[in-house]
Design an enzyme around this catalytic site. Structure first.
Site, PDB file in Angstrom:
ATOM      1  N   PRO A 206       0.806  -1.293  -0.038  1.00 15.21           N
ATOM      2  CA  PRO A 206       0.029  -0.228  -0.053  1.00 15.21           C
ATOM      3  C   PRO A 206       0.866   1.249   0.286  1.00 15.21           C
ATOM      4  CG  PRO A 206      -0.982  -1.579   1.342  1.00 15.21           C
ATOM      5  CD  PRO A 206       0.512  -2.254   1.153  1.00 15.21           C
ATOM      6  N   CYS A 207       0.358   2.218  -0.835  1.00 13.13           N
ATOM      7  CA  CYS A 207       1.168   3.527  -1.021  1.00 13.13           C
ATOM      8  C   CYS A 207       0.889   4.752  -0.547  1.00 13.13           C
ATOM      9  CB  CYS A 207       1.522   3.574  -2.761  1.00 13.13           C
ATOM     10  SG  CYS A 207       0.135   3.234  -3.637  1.00 13.13           S
ATOM     11  N   GLN A 208      -0.464   4.790   0.091  1.00 17.75           N
ATOM     12  CA  GLN A 208      -1.146   6.197   0.525  1.00 17.75           C
ATOM     13  C   GLN A 208      -0.273   7.015   0.895  1.00 17.75           C
ATOM     14  OE1 GLN A 208      -2.291   2.976   0.622  1.00 17.75           O
ATOM     15  NE2 GLN A 208      -4.609   2.936   0.809  1.00 17.75           N
ATOM     16  N   SER A 211       1.724   8.551  -1.855  1.00 13.23           N
ATOM     17  CA  SER A 211       0.878   8.689  -3.229  1.00 13.23           C
ATOM     18  C   SER A 211       1.012  10.231  -3.605  1.00 13.23           C
ATOM     19  CB  SER A 211      -0.482   8.067  -3.030  1.00 13.23           C
ATOM     20  OG  SER A 211      -1.288   8.727  -4.098  1.00 13.23           O
ATOM     21  N   ASN A 245       3.927  -0.136  -7.636  1.00 18.13           N
ATOM     22  CA  ASN A 245       3.702   1.153  -6.659  1.00 18.13           C
ATOM     23  C   ASN A 245       3.481   2.126  -7.417  1.00 18.13           C
ATOM     24  OD1 ASN A 245       3.676   2.163  -3.977  1.00 18.13           O
ATOM     25  ND2 ASN A 245       5.162   0.469  -3.544  1.00 18.13           N
TER      26      ASN A 245
END
Length: 737
Positions: A206-208, A211, A245
């Site tokens: 997960p890249c929140q 981002s 990603n």
């Protein structure tokens, strides 16, 4: 006036009577066999139910209720005004057929020996299963992929996985619903893999937190997940691994994060080559006779790389205790015994060693604290600095800096200063990556030794990778401009892969219209459970010819074909899975895991195609934006009509172009032909998921629930487009040995 009921037909030799659905409407009658039988005494005519509370009886009653509800929907609540008796019977019969094919599903191991050579893969941070779909679609000659284990932390991801891969496709692929940061994750993963070797690991941590579309945060629980991903790589040592990603990772911290990732990948070593490196470092003692302690520290540091299980913590503890022992010998030379017990500087150094020895425990505490911080949304408030300061204090770098400061404050002789410096250097060696350790070893090498070291390093690196690769999904037959970064690690005994060749040129890309035109038969607050014929000539009138010209016959990967082939929409309906899945069951939907266990399935022909209920003002706002072509151009008219919105942006889909990056909120997009948001199925089409891939559970969620729930829209928006994953998998199959 329509009536819908069930009746029993003639009893067979075993005493069972078939159950039929009967619909009477305007003097006409439709009869459909349900495919179920029951003894006369076990059927309650008044309540139209099978008597009893067994799991089977509950399942049959759910099915009967489902059929009755679908019949009522077609007759009384359909977006289409009316159906002929033949149309009604045809649709209801298809629901029954789907039920029959799924009713007695056995989860069995796929017969891989039927043809070809299987290579295995594991999908981490799997979400809906975009990588898994693409890998299962891929096939080169007689080579294809066998799915071993999927992983994510959310139960709706697990539910979607189980329905798709176990129930529908009949695979025995496991799903590990666990956080990769938990201490026993690797043990549980290995248990699920069993005795099999893993050829490929894929996944998108997960890249929140970094981002480009989101807010950057310090100590976000998702920030360091790539390192846990790489820990899995170190243990499994697959032939290839793929880490996906967002583009933002390339520029995060001015490129330092990208370099850190490459550094970590290069630091994964072939443990079989460790003894050769250790022998080389030992030989350096001959030319560096006064540096024996630090050279021994380098040997101990390198030997830690041999371990991938619980032994690694023992090795790390032994390293720190060796350095601590040297300090214990130094202490009496600096201060007397009594002073050493109370001196804050001596205490800082001693306690610093204790903290470093207990590093794994502190890391566990940090992980739990970061999770709680994230859950409580600690950010941009009076709490955040205190939390971040405490988490910073727990880092090895912070502990070492305090030990260093304590040493500076001590009054020591020149000889004692030399020993102090060695101790500090030894502690810093402990925190180095493998690459940084090699750079340190070089300091003790002469020219000839440097060349020998380089030869060893070339052999000891387990994976080859030069740079991450930016892939735009639209180059692989996906009707969406979605740029993602791929880190592709190639084990040293495998062919090197640096890029994934595009399957379509710029002029051949799939358009939004190709992907969605055949689903354009629903309006506001409607749900379609089967396909309807879309008449392009009626819908587009003067521009019908232009719109029809957008439809192309294509191969599975999106490449246009002059003959044969199918449209993108037809591929979506037929499915892109290869020939191993000819016996796949019909798709179905369940609302949760309990419903799956109780066999409370919906056997619709079309799934996930429901529009949101939007008020008149919202529809007017979307209509104005749609007519103006984009949100910015519509601002003046929206202000004049009193329909302006605080929403940052709306993306109007352009039929002859690709969509922008599909995210998790459907209201961000406006359909090219109607003033409405997209359905889950339409977003899935733009991601290149087959229609047979059903997104399970809740359709959407909001507020704080977004922290813990992964509804259908989130599953779709966060997924890797299967056709992009298919291209990656195909390239690996071309090269894998």
């Amino acid at each position: 006036m329509a009536t819908i009921n069930f009746y029993l037909d003639k009893v067979d030799k075993k005493g069972f009577a078939p159950i039929h659905l009967r619909v009477n409407c305007n003097g006409e009658q439709v009869k459909v066999s349900t495919g179920e039988k029951v003894k006369l005494e076990d059927f309650d005519k008044k309540h139209q139910k099978v008597k009893g509370y067994s799991v089977y009886n509950k399942s049959v009653n759910h099915y009967l209720d489902y059929l009755k509800e679908r019949a009522d929907e077609l007759l009384n609540r359909s977006y289409k005004k009316s159906y002929s008796t033949n149309e009604l019977k045809e649709i209801l019969t298809e629901y029954v057929t789907n039920y029959k094919e799924n009713h007695n599903v056995n989860i069995v191991k796929e017969q891989l020996s039927l043809y070809g050579k299987p290579y295995t893969f594991v999908d981490l941070f799997a979400g809906a299963g975009g990588f898994s779909e693409g890998f299962l679609q891929a096939k080169i000659n007689n080579k294809y992929f066998d799915f071993l284990v999927g992983n994510d932390i959310n139960e709706n991801c697990e539910l979607t996985h189980i329905v798709r891969y176990n129930h529908q496709l009949g695979l025995d692929a496991k799903f590990l619903c666990q956080d990769v940061t938990e201490p026993d994750f690797l043990d549980n993963l290995l248990e699920n893999i069993g005795e099999k070797k893993v050829d490929v690991v894929c996944g998108g941590p997960p890249c929140q937190s970094f981002s480009l579309a989101g807010k950057r945060r310090k100590f976000d629980k998702k920030d360091d997940l790539f390192s846990h991903y790489l820990e899995v790589i170190k243990v499994l040592q697959p032939k290839y691994f793929v880490m996906e990603n967002v583009k933002g990772i390339l520029t995060k911290e001015k490129g330092k994060v990208k370099e850190l990732i490459l550094n970590e990948i290069n630091s994964i070593v072939d443990v079989n080559e460790i003894p050769r490196l250790v022998s080389f470092i030992k030989s350096l003692k001959k030319t560096n006779k006064n540096e024996e302690f630090l050279i021994n520290c380098l040997i101990n540091k390198v030997e830690i790389e041999k371990y991938t299980d619980s032994k690694i913590e023992d090795a790390k503890e032994a390293y720190i205790k060796t350095v601590e022992a040297k300090f214990r010998l130094l202490t009496p030379k600096i201060v007397d015994y009594k002073t050493s017990k109370t001196d804050v500087r001596i205490s800082t150094i001693r306690h610093g060693f204790n903290l470093l020895i207990r590093n794994k425990k502190w890391e566990t505490i940090k992980r739990d604290l970061i999770k709680e911080k994230d859950f409580c949304n600690i950010d941009n408030d009076y709490f955040v600095n205190s939390f971040n300061d405490f988490l910073t204090e727990l880092s090895s770098e912070s502990i070492i800096s305090k030990i260093e400061e304590a040493f500076k404050q001590l009054n020591t002789s020149r000889e004692q200063k030399k020993i102090s410096k060695e101790i500090l250097t030894a502690i810093k060696i402990y925190t180095l990556t493998f690459d940084d350790t090699i750079d340190f070893i070089k300091l003790y090498c002469n020219k000839k030794q440097l060349q020998l070291l380089q030869d060893i390093i070339n052999e000891i690196r387990l994976y080859k990778i030069e740079a991450p690769f930016i892939a735009n999904a639209s180059n692989y037959g996906v009707p969406q401009n979605r740029e993602r970064v791929l880190f592709i690690g190639c084990r040293k005994d495998q062919k090197f892969i640096s890029k994934i060749p595009a399957t379509v040129t710029e002029d051949e890309k799939v358009t939004v219209f190709e992907a969605l035109y055949d689903l354009d038969f629903v309006g506001n607050n409607e749900e379609a459970r089967h396909y309807e014929l879309v008449d392009i000539s009626k819908q587009f009138n003067g521009t019908a010819k232009k719109m029809k010209s957008l439809l192309n016959k294509r191969a599975i990967n999106g490449k246009p074909l002059k003959s044969k082939g199918k449209t993108f929409a037809d591929w979506s309906k037929k499915g892109r899975l290869n020939g191993r899945f000819k016996n796949a069951k019909k798709p179905f939907y369940v609302r949760n895991t309990e419903a799956l266990l109780n066999d409370e399935k919906s056997y619709d022909i079309l799934h996930n195609h429901k529009t949101s209920k939007q008020g008149k003002n919202v529809i007017k706002r979307l209509d104005i934006i749609l007519k103006n072509g984009d949100y910015r151009s519509a601002q003046c008219e929206l202000d004049e009509c009193g329909l302006s919105s605080k929403k940052r942006n709306y993306n109007v889909l352009i039929p002859d172009k690709q969509s922008p990056t599909i995210m998790t909120i459907p209201d961000d997009y406006i359909h090219y032909n109607s003033p409405r948001a997209l359905t889950v199925r339409e977003m899935a089409r733009l991601q290149s998921f087959d229609d047979s891939f059903v997104f399970q559970g809740k359709r959407s969620t909001g507020g704080n629930n977004r922290k813990t729930e992964v509804p259908q829209y989130t599953l779709v928006g966060n997924a890797v487009p299967p056709l992009l994953a298919r291209a990656v998998a195909t390239e690996i199959l071309k090269n894998i040995k």
